[in-house]
Design an enzyme around this catalytic site. Structure first.
Site: not given
Ligand SMILES: Cc1cc2nc3c(=O)[nH]c(=O)nc-3n(C[C@H](O)[C@H](O)[C@H](O)COP(=O)(O)OP(=O)(O)OC[C@H]3O[C@@H](n4cnc5c(N)ncnc54)[C@H](O)[C@@H]3O)c2cc1C
Length: 458
Positions: A33, A39, A41, A440
């Site tokens: 990470e 990440g 969420c 209900h």
């Molecule tokens: C404002 C906002 C509100 C949201 N609300 C909702 C909601 O209500 N409900 C919902 O279902 N979804 C919601 N989402 C979407 C949701 O947050 C994402 O779909 C979810 O977090 C899934 O992400 P992921 O598992 O793909 O990776 P992420 O959670 O994005 O994590 C990826 C991780 O990989 C790490 N990383 C990246 N590149 C590298 C690298 N080269 N080396 C090491 N580490 C790396 C990053 O630092 C990060 O920690 C929201 C998004 C936003 C922006």
């Protein structure tokens, strides 16, 4: 070289569970990470925003106290430092929980640093080379910052930097009238800011059906949010200590003057700095990693999960990716992405719960369909709560009697939609719901009533 059974890049919604699955099966795993555990969420997405939506809702109810029979003794003022502290506490608990969980796993090495492919099965992180036959990419995405004129001269906010805001912007201009923009817009309006949404398209949340866009527009406009649609050629400039967002809209003056601007114009995958070319992993024209129906890339032994594969942009789709990959690997299952049914929510208040096909998708499919629509104002639970905005809409396949899609924009819509979603997964006819006895007073008890009003889909 350090060899592992599996390497996982990123600790989003799929990586940590997968690491635990490998580790508890007695295999060695390294999880990397580069920023915050959990990440998007956990740190800048769902959890912090929904915590803030809850603060905004409380303020909204307090302002409507007279309707419910109480007074708060003066104006409702929101203390943004305390809102942020509450958000930090809730979000921080999850962030810490993910890190402690991973560090507590036997057979799992947690590495903090930026991972890059050196070759198809070697990863470099902090000058160390790691190797594994199985590599899982869960790197997520980030806010898109388009190269609009003036972007380099004006300070702007994204969903990430919004997390550091502990003051009330006088006038927040939200560029982007879709899911993320709408949530922030309503939240900040309820905190007490002036809010204007500037949207490039002809309506809000253009991916939704027109009736949903229109109802959402009415909900946010009723709270005093200004909306500028058809904003072409958006540009930013400094003006009077704040920001001018130039819009060239069809109506209204071309400049929207605000104290702060939030860019909420979509998200892009974090695939640009991972060395994917060295591994031979293909991306599509938008930068998403190309995967098959079981989330494998074209390179054997490498999978991509979560937002970076373009197959979903939600926490539940990322977690479902984990379940698909883990079941296929550990239980010799044959789960596929195409088996899942689209489902999500928009967390304005009242929320929108959505599952299955939209009207537009049904129309395009050419299927014979039935539709029923019912206003929330006729749902007793909604008027008991004083929250009557929105409607329930359900579409049915006229031949199979199965549910094709549904939208519940209204109080409890994000929860009640699961009644329909689960019946869709069961591939059962809608008549199952019609004959069920519901509790209900709930919103769900109206689903049989709504389904009694089916008529041909226009
Ligand atoms: C404002 C906002 C509100 C949201 N609300 C909702 C909601 O209500 N409900 C919902 O279902 N979804 C919601 N989402 C979407 C949701 O947050 C994402 O779909 C979810 O977090 C899934 O992400 P992921 O598992 O793909 O990776 P992420 O959670 O994005 O994590 C990826 C991780 O990989 C790490 N990383 C990246 N590149 C590298 C690298 N080269 N080396 C090491 N580490 C790396 C990053 O630092 C990060 O920690 C929201 C998004 C936003 C922006």
């Amino acid at each position: 070289m350090n060899k592992y059974d599996a390497i996982i890049i990123g600790t989003g919604q799929a990586g940590p569970s997968l690491a635990a699955r490998f580790a508890t099966a007695g295999m060695t795993v390294a999880i990397i990470e580069r920023h915050k555990f959990g990440g998007t969420c956990v740190n800048t997405g769902c959890i912090p925003t929904k915590t803030m939506v809850a603060s905004a809702y409380a303020a909204h109810v307090a302002r409507r106290g007279a309707l419910y029979g109480f007074a708060v003794g003066g104006d409702v003022r929101v203390d943004m430092k305390r809102v942020k502290a509450r958000k930090d506490e809730v979000s921080g608990r999850s962030n810490k929980g993910v890190e402690e969980w991973l560090r507590g796993l036997n057979n799992c090495r947690v590495i903090q640093g930026h991972a890059r492919f050196q070759s198809s099965h070697t990863i470099v992180v902090n000058d160390e080379v790691l190797q594994a036959d199985k590599i899982f990419i869960n790197i997520g995405g980030r806010a898109s910052v388009p190269a609009m004129p003036g972007i380099g001269e004006v300070p702007f906010l994204t969903n990430s930097s919004m997390m550091e805001v502990d003051f009330l912007p006088e006038h927040l201009v939200v560029v982007g009238g879709s899911y993320i923009g709408l949530e922030f817009a309503q939240m900040y309006r309820r905190f007490g800011s002036e809010v204007t949404i500037v949207e490039m398209g002809p309506r809000l949340i253009g991916r939704e059906d027109k009736d949903i866009s229109q109802a959402v527009r009415e909900i946010v406009e009723n709270e005093g949010i200004r909306i500028r649609l058809n904003a072409k050629c958006i540009s930013l400039a400094k003006r009077d200590g704040g920001v001018a967002v130039h819009t060239e809209c069809d109506d209204g003056p071309p400049d929207v003057l605000g104290s702060h601007v939030l860019l909420a114009v979509g998200r892009i995958p974090n695939t640009h700095d991972l060395g994917l070319d060295r591994a031979g992993i293909a991306t599509d024209e938008r930068g998403y990693i190309v995967v098959d129906d079981q989330l494998q890339t074209k390179v054997p032994g490498i999978w991509a999960l979560g937002d970076c594969n373009g197959r979903g942009a939600f926490t539940h789709t990322s977690y479902n990716d984990y379940e698909i990959v883990a079941d296929n690997l550990f239980n010799a299952d044959h789960r596929r992405v195409s088996d899942r049914i689209q489902a999500y929510a928009l967390y304005i208040d009242p929320p929108l719960g959505r599952c299955g096909m939209s009207d537009a998708e049904i129309r395009k499919s050419g299927r014979p369909a039935l539709i029923a629509k019912y206003p929330m104002v006729r749902v007793s639970r909604a008027f008991e709560k004083g929250e009557t905005q929105g409607f329930i809409k359900i579409c049915i396949d006229a031949e199979t009697k199965q549910i094709l899609g549904a939208a519940i924009l209204g109080t409890g819509g994000d929860e009640v939609i699961h009644v329909l979603l689960d019946v869709m997964y069961a591939k059962a006819p809608y008549t199952v719901i019609q004959r069920a006895m519901h509790i209900h007073p709930t919103v769900a008890e109206y689903l049989p009533t709504v389904l009694s009003k089916l008529e041909p889909f226009a």
